[in-house]
Design a protein around this motif. Structure first.
Motif, PDB file in Angstrom:
ATOM      1  N   ASN A   6       3.626   5.192  -0.206  1.00 40.21           N
ATOM      2  CA  ASN A   6       3.209   3.868  -0.059  1.00 40.21           C
ATOM      3  C   ASN A   6       4.083   2.917  -0.034  1.00 40.21           C
ATOM      4  OD1 ASN A   6       2.452   1.327  -1.743  1.00 40.21           O
ATOM      5  ND2 ASN A   6       2.501   2.795  -3.557  1.00 40.21           N
ATOM      6  N   VAL A  21       1.656   7.253  -4.561  1.00 45.54           N
ATOM      7  CA  VAL A  21       1.731   5.883  -5.184  1.00 45.54           C
ATOM      8  C   VAL A  21       3.178   5.668  -5.350  1.00 45.54           C
ATOM      9  CG1 VAL A  21       1.133   4.678  -7.415  1.00 45.54           C
ATOM     10  CG2 VAL A  21      -0.408   5.927  -6.508  1.00 45.54           C
ATOM     11  N   ALA A  22       4.051   6.622  -5.955  1.00 47.73           N
ATOM     12  CA  ALA A  22       5.458   6.384  -6.065  1.00 47.73           C
ATOM     13  C   ALA A  22       6.085   5.932  -4.935  1.00 47.73           C
ATOM     14  CB  ALA A  22       5.793   7.258  -6.926  1.00 47.73           C
ATOM     15  N   ARG A  59     -14.722  -2.312   2.948  1.00 48.43           N
ATOM     16  CA  ARG A  59     -14.695  -3.155   3.979  1.00 48.43           C
ATOM     17  C   ARG A  59     -14.279  -2.431   5.181  1.00 48.43           C
ATOM     18  NH1 ARG A  59     -10.784  -7.891   2.595  1.00 48.43           N
ATOM     19  NH2 ARG A  59     -11.883  -8.450   0.788  1.00 48.43           N
ATOM     20  N   MET A 111      -7.778   8.483  -3.307  1.00 48.70           N
ATOM     21  CA  MET A 111      -8.231   7.372  -4.199  1.00 48.70           C
ATOM     22  C   MET A 111      -7.021   6.464  -4.487  1.00 48.70           C
ATOM     23  SD  MET A 111     -10.656   7.828  -7.486  1.00 48.70           S
ATOM     24  CE  MET A 111      -9.599   7.041  -8.864  1.00 48.70           C
ATOM     25  N   LEU A 112      -5.956   6.791  -4.979  1.00 50.80           N
ATOM     26  CA  LEU A 112      -4.767   6.143  -5.403  1.00 50.80           C
ATOM     27  C   LEU A 112      -4.077   5.338  -4.218  1.00 50.80           C
ATOM     28  CD1 LEU A 112      -3.522   8.663  -7.802  1.00 50.80           C
ATOM     29  CD2 LEU A 112      -4.646   6.659  -8.460  1.00 50.80           C
ATOM     30  N   GLY A 116     -18.747   6.996 -12.797  1.00 50.15           N
ATOM     31  CA  GLY A 116     -18.653   6.795 -14.191  1.00 50.15           C
ATOM     32  C   GLY A 116     -19.295   5.726 -14.570  1.00 50.15           C
ATOM     33  N   SER A 174      -6.443  -1.814   4.405  1.00 52.81           N
ATOM     34  CA  SER A 174      -6.949  -0.857   3.285  1.00 52.81           C
ATOM     35  C   SER A 174      -8.495  -0.441   3.548  1.00 52.81           C
ATOM     36  CB  SER A 174      -7.032  -1.826   2.056  1.00 52.81           C
ATOM     37  OG  SER A 174      -5.596  -2.253   1.335  1.00 52.81           O
ATOM     38  N   ARG A 193      -0.856   0.574   0.509  1.00 52.04           N
ATOM     39  CA  ARG A 193      -1.899   1.210  -0.120  1.00 52.04           C
ATOM     40  C   ARG A 193      -3.128   0.906   1.057  1.00 52.04           C
ATOM     41  NH1 ARG A 193      -1.835   1.204  -6.094  1.00 52.04           N
ATOM     42  NH2 ARG A 193       0.339   0.911  -6.385  1.00 52.04           N
ATOM     43  N   SER A 209       1.580  -4.171   1.238  1.00 54.77           N
ATOM     44  CA  SER A 209       1.166  -3.257   0.466  1.00 54.77           C
ATOM     45  C   SER A 209       0.973  -2.053   1.355  1.00 54.77           C
ATOM     46  CB  SER A 209      -0.292  -3.581  -0.334  1.00 54.77           C
ATOM     47  OG  SER A 209      -0.554  -2.146  -0.721  1.00 54.77           O
ATOM     48  N   ARG A 265     -14.369   6.221  -8.115  1.00 59.04           N
ATOM     49  CA  ARG A 265     -14.352   5.048  -8.668  1.00 59.04           C
ATOM     50  C   ARG A 265     -15.335   4.707  -9.715  1.00 59.04           C
ATOM     51  NH1 ARG A 265      -9.350   2.679  -8.810  1.00 59.04           N
ATOM     52  NH2 ARG A 265      -8.037   2.876  -6.857  1.00 59.04           N
ATOM     53  N   GLY A 317      -6.219   1.981  -1.260  1.00 53.68           N
ATOM     54  CA  GLY A 317      -6.628   0.451  -1.600  1.00 53.68           C
ATOM     55  C   GLY A 317      -7.973  -0.005  -2.000  1.00 53.68           C
ATOM     56  N   SER A 318      -8.975   1.075  -1.832  1.00 49.12           N
ATOM     57  CA  SER A 318     -10.295   0.821  -2.427  1.00 49.12           C
ATOM     58  C   SER A 318     -11.186  -0.347  -1.853  1.00 49.12           C
ATOM     59  CB  SER A 318     -10.298   1.161  -3.738  1.00 49.12           C
ATOM     60  OG  SER A 318      -9.853   2.339  -4.106  1.00 49.12           O
ATOM     61  N   LEU A 319     -11.030  -0.921  -0.839  1.00 52.73           N
ATOM     62  CA  LEU A 319     -11.696  -2.035  -0.338  1.00 52.73           C
ATOM     63  C   LEU A 319     -12.835  -1.470   0.498  1.00 52.73           C
ATOM     64  CD1 LEU A 319      -9.244  -5.051   1.045  1.00 52.73           C
ATOM     65  CD2 LEU A 319     -10.708  -4.793  -0.945  1.00 52.73           C
TER      66      LEU A 319
END
Lengths: 275, 299
Positions: free
Chosen positions: B135, B131-132, B234, B226-227, B258, B245, B148, B146, B255, B230-232
């Protein structure tokens, strides 16, 4: 010698595990800063330990309903389908403060002149109908639309107002994030992003947009406008408990509604429930 | 253990029995745990499988509307795994050849132990680095909005599985008996010929096993992916575009598990996806075990 040590270690471990009256809380990362601040002072005053975890409103509700926690933090109302999942349990919601969800954009776009958008313009972005900032008088850069996980309170308030339904699909989204923290990082790292953040998470890198209302009035995301309710995305920050609540957890809820708890709410950038 | 050692030797047989029973119980327990996990996964998959119009093979995931299209996640998992393999295998193989063929054994042990340290680093740490830094680098390199994206997740995973692949590959190469090397040398072959014609054919199945084991690890990785992915939900467009993504099975589980109520169709859909994942991993592991244990019968 060895036996003594291991016996000692075992006792220590057992006492730690069965430490009396720990209050377990989880849920919305919007509510979290205020609660953990209050939890610190509460613990130092009463000696009761409070364990606070993030995870989102949806997860906060589920963990409470399944008995894993004593209190759930939520930044939205409990939905009907959530009530239906646990028909045997009575839930109680207590508002502890007020917040606003703010449409947020990267500072680069804000400084280039996009400081206010209407609700339908924001809807256009998330529906994928507009994909360049130049359409709104900004720089000629593609719009990077950031969505959030469907169960997040912030998302449901935002989409409820913008798209008309909390669970509306957002085909124009380019990225999905979870907590406020994650969303803030993504917004900061981009120079052309739009997203949604809780009011308390705005800073100089992530700027809150003013909202142009259908009647043509432009409303700034200011404390004043959130207090008087004119900003369209105002919401209550709530704690949810089961009808039967542990005394220690009840003490903590009362503490949050008292002066010191409300101070923590204010320090975290939210508005006291009394105002 | 200390009490065991302090006992007089004459009671050793009794302890032998106790120890044997203990070992047997442990073995049975671990088998039971695997069986329990598998049966839980299968049983909990029931609700979504019995659901009509769950649209499992579609690309629309919307639990509130009863749509559980898993294709983006399954495709994402496989795609990320392939990228990770493309990143890790050439580097891993070359490094393994280098340290096993050209370096002194002292240096070899040092390099190997440093690389093995990498396997002990928690995946969330890789995720934070992703992430830091990673990406942002990827976004700059490809001039994207982006970083991600699927490619970033693949590269990060490639780095994560590199040590696993490398140490196993290096083991496979260095366990080739010295007599092969000596004979080849005696025949007057050059160093690269020795490696290519005698060592590599011997180590081949070991290297294949190492690769499959590493891929298995890539499939199961959650936090780091997960980080940065991009979590799309699609499918990329065009389909094999690593610069978009995406979502893997594991990042989806991370994600959403929970917020899904235990026993609901939503929960069951997530469980079914993990069953798919576990099945792929089990098959990979079995094949890799076969390769790793295969004795070299030729030459």
């Amino acid at each position: 010698m060895f036996k003594n040590y291991s016996l000692g270690a075992l006792t220590l471990c057992l006492t730690a595990c069965t430490a009396p009256e720990a209050v377990n809380i989880s849920g919305s990362s919007t509510v979290l800063p205020a609660i953990s601040l209050a939890a610190d002072t509460f613990t130092s005053e009463t000696g009761t330990s409070v364990i606070v975890n993030a995870g989102g409103s949806g997860s906060g509700f589920n963990q409470l309903a399944e008995g894993q926690t004593d209190i759930g933090m939520m930044s939205r109302d409990i939905t009907i389908s959530e009530f239906e999942k646990f028909p045997d349990i009575e839930f109680k919601s207590i508002a502890i403060g007020r917040d606003a969800v703010v449409p947020t954009i990267s500072s680069e776009v804000y400084e280039a002149g996009v400081t206010a958008l209407s609700l339908s313009q924001i809807a256009d972005i998330y529906a994928g109908r507009v994909d360049n900032w130049s359409s709104f008088g900004g720089p000629d850069r593609a719009i990077f639309a950031i969505d959030k996980e469907a169960s997040r309170g912030t998302r449901q308030i935002f989409m409820g107002v913008v798209m008309g339904s909390p669970k509306a699909a957002a085909p124009g989204a380019d990225l999905v994030t979870g907590s406020n923290n994650e969303e803030q990082t993504a917004l900061t790292q981009s120079d052309s992003a739009i997203g949604m953040l809780s009011f308390a998470w705005l800073n100089k890198d992530v700027r809150g947009l003013s909202v142009i209302m259908p009647d043509g009035q432009t409303i700034e995301p200011s404390l004043e406008n959130i207090k008087n309710g004119s900003f369209p995305f105002v919401r209550d920050l709530t704690l949810v408990t089961r009808e039967t609540i542990e005394p220690a957890a009840q003490d903590f809820v009362d503490y949050l509604l008292g002066p010191k708890g409300q101070m923590a709410v204010e320090t975290s950038g939210y508005i006291k429930v009394s105002e | 253990m200390s009490t065991l050692a302090a006992m007089p030797p004459k009671s050793a047989p009794q302890h032998g029995d106790a120890l044997k029973a203990y070992c047997q119980i442990s073995a049975i327990l671990s088998v039971l745990i695997v069986a329990l996990i598998l049966s839980t996964l299968i049983l909990q998959s029931g609700p979504v499988l019995s659901l009509k119009n769950s649209g499992m093979f579609s690309t629309h995931w919307n639990p509130d509307a009863g749509q559980y299209g898993m294709m983006p996640m399954v495709f994402g998992s496989v795609f990320v795994m392939i990228i990770a393999a493309i990143v890790a295998f050439p580097i891993g193989l070359m490094t393994a050849i280098y340290i096993s063929e050209t370096r002194s054994s002292k240096l070899r042990r040092f390099i190997k132990s440093v690389l093995e340290l990498l396997t002990g680093i928690p995946s969330i740490v890789y995720g934070l680095i992703g992430v830091a830094y990673l990406n942002i680098w990827v976004a700059e390199a490809f001039d994207l909005q982006s970083g991600r994206i699927i490619l970033t997740a693949g590269i990060l995973l490639g780095i994560m599985i590199l040590p696993t692949f490398l140490t196993l590959t290096e083991d496979a190469i260095s366990t080739v008996p010295a007599r092969f090397r000596e004979n080849a040398k005696a025949l007057g072959l050059y160093r690269h010929e020795i490696f290519k014609l005698t060592i590599l054919p011997q180590a081949k199945s070991g290297i294949a096993g190492a690769g499959l084991l590493a891929i298995g690890r890539a499939l199961g990785e959650t936090m780091a992916v997960m980080l940065v992915i991009g979590s799309l939900d699609r499918l990329p467009s065009p389909l094999f575009n690593p610069l978009s993504s995406g979502q893997t099975i594991t990042s989806k589980l991370g994600r959403e598990v929970g917020e899904s109520a235990f026993g609901s169709a939503h929960f069951s859909a997530l469980v079914f996806m993990s069953l798919i994942l576990v099945s792929i991993t089990i098959v990979l592991t079995i094949i890799s075990q076969y390769f790793l244990s295969r004795k070299n019968t030729y030459v």
